[in-house]
Design a protein around this motif. Structure first.
Motif, PDB file in Angstrom:
ATOM      1  N   ASP A  14      -3.765   8.097  -5.353  1.00  0.00           N
ATOM      2  CA  ASP A  14      -4.719   7.477  -4.417  1.00  0.00           C
ATOM      3  C   ASP A  14      -4.087   6.246  -3.772  1.00  0.00           C
ATOM      4  O   ASP A  14      -4.205   5.988  -2.585  1.00  0.00           O
ATOM      5  CB  ASP A  14      -6.011   7.083  -5.140  1.00  0.00           C
ATOM      6  N   MET A  15      -3.421   5.486  -4.624  1.00  0.00           N
ATOM      7  CA  MET A  15      -2.736   4.281  -4.168  1.00  0.00           C
ATOM      8  C   MET A  15      -1.626   4.662  -3.166  1.00  0.00           C
ATOM      9  O   MET A  15      -1.446   4.004  -2.143  1.00  0.00           O
ATOM     10  CB  MET A  15      -2.123   3.645  -5.399  1.00  0.00           C
ATOM     11  N   GLU A  25      -2.933   5.316   0.236  1.00  0.00           N
ATOM     12  CA  GLU A  25      -3.209   4.075   0.973  1.00  0.00           C
ATOM     13  C   GLU A  25      -1.911   3.467   1.504  1.00  0.00           C
ATOM     14  O   GLU A  25      -1.862   2.952   2.622  1.00  0.00           O
ATOM     15  CB  GLU A  25      -3.885   3.054   0.057  1.00  0.00           C
ATOM     16  N   MET A  26      -0.880   3.538   0.678  1.00  0.00           N
ATOM     17  CA  MET A  26       0.418   2.980   1.104  1.00  0.00           C
ATOM     18  C   MET A  26       0.947   3.723   2.327  1.00  0.00           C
ATOM     19  O   MET A  26       1.394   3.110   3.298  1.00  0.00           O
ATOM     20  CB  MET A  26       1.447   3.112  -0.020  1.00  0.00           C
ATOM     21  N   GLU A  82      -0.641   5.390   4.516  1.00  0.00           N
ATOM     22  CA  GLU A  82      -1.465   5.142   5.687  1.00  0.00           C
ATOM     23  C   GLU A  82      -1.165   3.769   6.270  1.00  0.00           C
ATOM     24  O   GLU A  82      -1.016   3.601   7.480  1.00  0.00           O
ATOM     25  CB  GLU A  82      -2.936   5.264   5.299  1.00  0.00           C
ATOM     26  N   MET A  83      -1.057   2.786   5.387  1.00  0.00           N
ATOM     27  CA  MET A  83      -0.813   1.404   5.812  1.00  0.00           C
ATOM     28  C   MET A  83       0.551   1.273   6.493  1.00  0.00           C
ATOM     29  O   MET A  83       0.689   0.611   7.513  1.00  0.00           O
ATOM     30  CB  MET A  83      -0.851   0.534   4.551  1.00  0.00           C
ATOM     31  N   GLU A  84       1.556   1.902   5.918  1.00  0.00           N
ATOM     32  CA  GLU A  84       2.921   1.679   6.363  1.00  0.00           C
ATOM     33  C   GLU A  84       3.356   2.646   7.452  1.00  0.00           C
ATOM     34  O   GLU A  84       4.134   2.294   8.324  1.00  0.00           O
ATOM     35  CB  GLU A  84       3.859   1.804   5.160  1.00  0.00           C
ATOM     36  N   ASP A 115       1.069   5.173   8.958  1.00  0.00           N
ATOM     37  CA  ASP A 115      -0.030   5.821   9.669  1.00  0.00           C
ATOM     38  C   ASP A 115      -0.123   7.321   9.412  1.00  0.00           C
ATOM     39  O   ASP A 115      -0.380   8.100  10.327  1.00  0.00           O
ATOM     40  CB  ASP A 115       0.099   5.575  11.180  1.00  0.00           C
ATOM     41  N   PHE A 128       0.729  -6.462   1.392  1.00  0.00           N
ATOM     42  CA  PHE A 128       1.085  -5.079   1.076  1.00  0.00           C
ATOM     43  C   PHE A 128       2.423  -5.016   0.341  1.00  0.00           C
ATOM     44  O   PHE A 128       2.569  -4.314  -0.666  1.00  0.00           O
ATOM     45  CB  PHE A 128       1.130  -4.263   2.372  1.00  0.00           C
ATOM     46  N   MET A 179      -3.853  -4.681  -2.153  1.00  0.00           N
ATOM     47  CA  MET A 179      -3.826  -3.706  -1.058  1.00  0.00           C
ATOM     48  C   MET A 179      -5.123  -3.759  -0.250  1.00  0.00           C
ATOM     49  O   MET A 179      -5.106  -3.648   0.974  1.00  0.00           O
ATOM     50  CB  MET A 179      -3.657  -2.322  -1.667  1.00  0.00           C
ATOM     51  N   LYS A 229      -4.192  -6.932   8.054  1.00  0.00           N
ATOM     52  CA  LYS A 229      -3.097  -6.322   8.811  1.00  0.00           C
ATOM     53  C   LYS A 229      -3.172  -6.734  10.283  1.00  0.00           C
ATOM     54  O   LYS A 229      -4.242  -6.699  10.887  1.00  0.00           O
ATOM     55  CB  LYS A 229      -3.168  -4.788   8.697  1.00  0.00           C
ATOM     56  N   ARG A 283     -11.377   2.134  -8.041  1.00  0.00           N
ATOM     57  CA  ARG A 283     -10.206   2.787  -8.627  1.00  0.00           C
ATOM     58  C   ARG A 283     -10.290   2.845 -10.143  1.00  0.00           C
ATOM     59  O   ARG A 283      -9.948   3.848 -10.749  1.00  0.00           O
ATOM     60  CB  ARG A 283      -8.930   2.080  -8.196  1.00  0.00           C
TER      61      ARG A 283
END
Lengths: 331, 198
Positions: free
Chosen positions: A114-115, A118-119, A121-123, A125, B62, B85, B92, B116
């Motif tokens: 899951d983490m 997110e990573m 998506e954040m970094e 897209d 991040f 995060m 951001k 989580r």
């Protein structure tokens, strides 16, 4: 501990190095402990990633290949990879059409994946979705089916979702098919002897010389009963009965069945189990499509077997039979 | 002004302070768990403090989350990284964190960590610390925020000391956990104190 290794701490890395060296046309390791297709991500295709602990070959890394997975993050034996490795796998699998995370339901893997989503998506897209395998019927009752562990049903999920992605389905479509596959799979295991994790150095459980355990999980998680070992036909009978109690089968149903070795059980004994399963399903009028018998999802050198049944419709059957290629399996 | 270099300074301060507190946290954890919490926390912040941070404060948080998780993938480590995060996502594209945003960021971290870790408030976990801090920071002036957070984190440790742990491995100790500070809450107090050392 009696194992062919150099140093327990190097077990996973040396295994991966050897696997990639043996099959360079199929596998690459662009990032430590992340296996990807040698040819890289296919532009415009939905990517499929998985991940989990080592010790289950061909699961997980083995199923990276055409018509199957795009990338895989792999941890120590029976331990989750880090979220960062999983995020790298997502990045390497991305061909611009999004990525499906398809793996077994284990707490540590879920948290990290899951983490990782997110990573990514954040970094980068990258849009991602998740489908979890929860096919082990004895790991939780039917009312709490979402808590069940994922086992050999993963093989069908990788194959069918992989084919859906390969033929050009978009992320929602591939996710829908993966979900449908996961919902159609039921598995059960049984074990005769344990395995030893190299870095632990001692067996994962103890069991008497003449005993078997029904319902045991793929890491040696406790099953439902332990008693004197029974004849193969009785073992196959009980396993199928338990699977059918969870997902009834009737005359005219089409299924595929996977009789899988947990590692040390030879093909001979798997065929003895399959023989009885086939007789029983024939008698019920259930049609078997593309039966799989062999070593598909193992637990190191554990002795034992799992049986997985997937109920097929036309859509799933077509995708199951579509071409696929990795070093361990060709369709 | 909380820009990327202020975040780097804060991470160094936390790394130094949690390294000092490492033994204390390991022994608190040893009473209820596997006894490695001090190492988890100090190693995680040391790695985050050594990471080069981009100017975008969201991406800086991040990068800290990633660094933390890389060396510290225990459940506490993953939860803290999750919190970072959640804050990173909200920031951001900015080069500075506005003080008014801070309570919002703490609350977002708390919510993401609850989701989580599948934990609830009142279970005697680090989630209660975050909740207490988020609440205490509402309306606090920028100059008093660090002290307010430290007080809230310390109060949370004391408030929960005489309750049993209801989540995670410590839960298995049930009544025996009464009277003991929750290791996760204690670690969070040391983390917040670290902001003064930056």
């Amino acid at each position: 501990m009696k194992k062919i290794l150099n140093n327990p701490a190097d077990y996973v890395d040396e295994m991966l190095e050897g696997m990639v060296a043996a099959h360079p046309e199929t596998y690459a390791q662009p990032v430590r402990r992340v296996i990807a297709r040698a040819a890289g991500a296919k532009k415009g295709k939905v990517g499929i990633v998985t991940g989990g602990g080592s010790g289950h070959l061909p699961i997980f890394t083995g199923y990276v290949g055409t018509g199957l997975l795009d990338a895989c993050a792999i941890g120590d034996v029976f331990a989750s990879p880090s979220a960062e490795q999983m995020a790298e796998a997502i990045r390497l699998a991305d061909g611009g059409a999004g990525v499906l995370r398809l793996y077994g339901n284990y707490g540590g893997d879920v948290m990290n994946f899951d983490m990782a989503g997110e990573m990514a998506e954040m970094e980068h897209d990258i849009r991602t979705t998740t489908v979890l395998l929860t096919d082990d019927v004895v790991s939780a009752p039917k009312e709490e089916a979402e808590k069940r562990r994922g086992v050999a049903g993963m093989v069908y999920a990788f194959k069918i979702a992989g084919a859906a992605a390969e033929r050009g389905g978009d992320l929602d479509e591939v996710t829908r098919i993966a979900r449908k596959t996961a919902d159609a799979c039921r598995s059960i295991g049984m074990a005769l002897t344990p395995c030893t994790i190299p870095q632990a150095g001692k067996p994962t459980f103890e069991i008497g010389e003449a005993e078997m355990e029904m319902g045991m999980g793929i890491h040696g998680e406790p099953g439902i009963w332990r008693d004197a070992i029974k004849p193969a036909d009785e073992i196959a009978e009980e396993m199928l009965e338990r699977l059918m109690a969870d997902q009834p089968l009737a005359k005219g149903d089409r299924i595929s069945i996977l009789v899988n070795s947990l590692g040390a059980t030879p093909a001979e004994e798997l065929y003895i189990l399959y023989r009885h399963a086939k007789q029983k399903l024939d008698a019920l009028g259930v049609e078997i499509v593309m039966p799989l018998v062999g070593r598909y999802a193992t637990s190191m050198e554990m002795t034992g077997a799992t049986i997985t049944v997937i109920k097929l419709d036309e859509e799933l059957e077509t995708l199951l039979k579509a071409p696929a290629d990795c070093a361990f399996w060709r369709v | 002004m909380i820009d990327s270099s202020a975040i780097a300074k804060a991470l160094s301060g936390i790394a130094a302070h949690t390294a000092t507190a490492s033994e204390e946290l390991c022994s608190a954890d040893g009473a209820l768990g596997d006894g490695d919490l001090g190492i988890t926390v100090s190693k995680g912040f040391a790695e985050a403090a050594e990471t080069e941070l981009p100017d975008d404060v969201g991406m800086a948080l991040f990068a800290a989350a990633k660094a933390f998780q890389r060396v510290s993938s225990s459940s506490y480590g993953t939860l803290l990284a999750t919190g970072f995060m959640a804050a990173a996502k909200l920031e951001k594209g900015k080069t500075e964190i506005a003080p008014d945003d801070i309570p919002v960021l703490v609350a977002a971290a708390r919510d993401a960590m609850m989701a989580r870790g599948k934990g609830n408030l009142g279970d005697k976990t680090v989630l209660d610390s975050l909740d207490a801090i988020a609440e205490a920071l509402e309306g606090a002036t920028p100059e008093t925020m660090v002290d307010t957070a430290i007080t809230a984190a310390g109060d949370a440790v004391e408030q929960f000391r005489n309750q049993p742990n209801r989540l995670g491995r410590a839960r298995m100790f049930g009544e025996k956990s009464i009277g003991l500070a929750d290791p996760g809450q204690l670690a969070f107090l040391r983390i917040v104190e670290g902001l003064k050392h930056g």
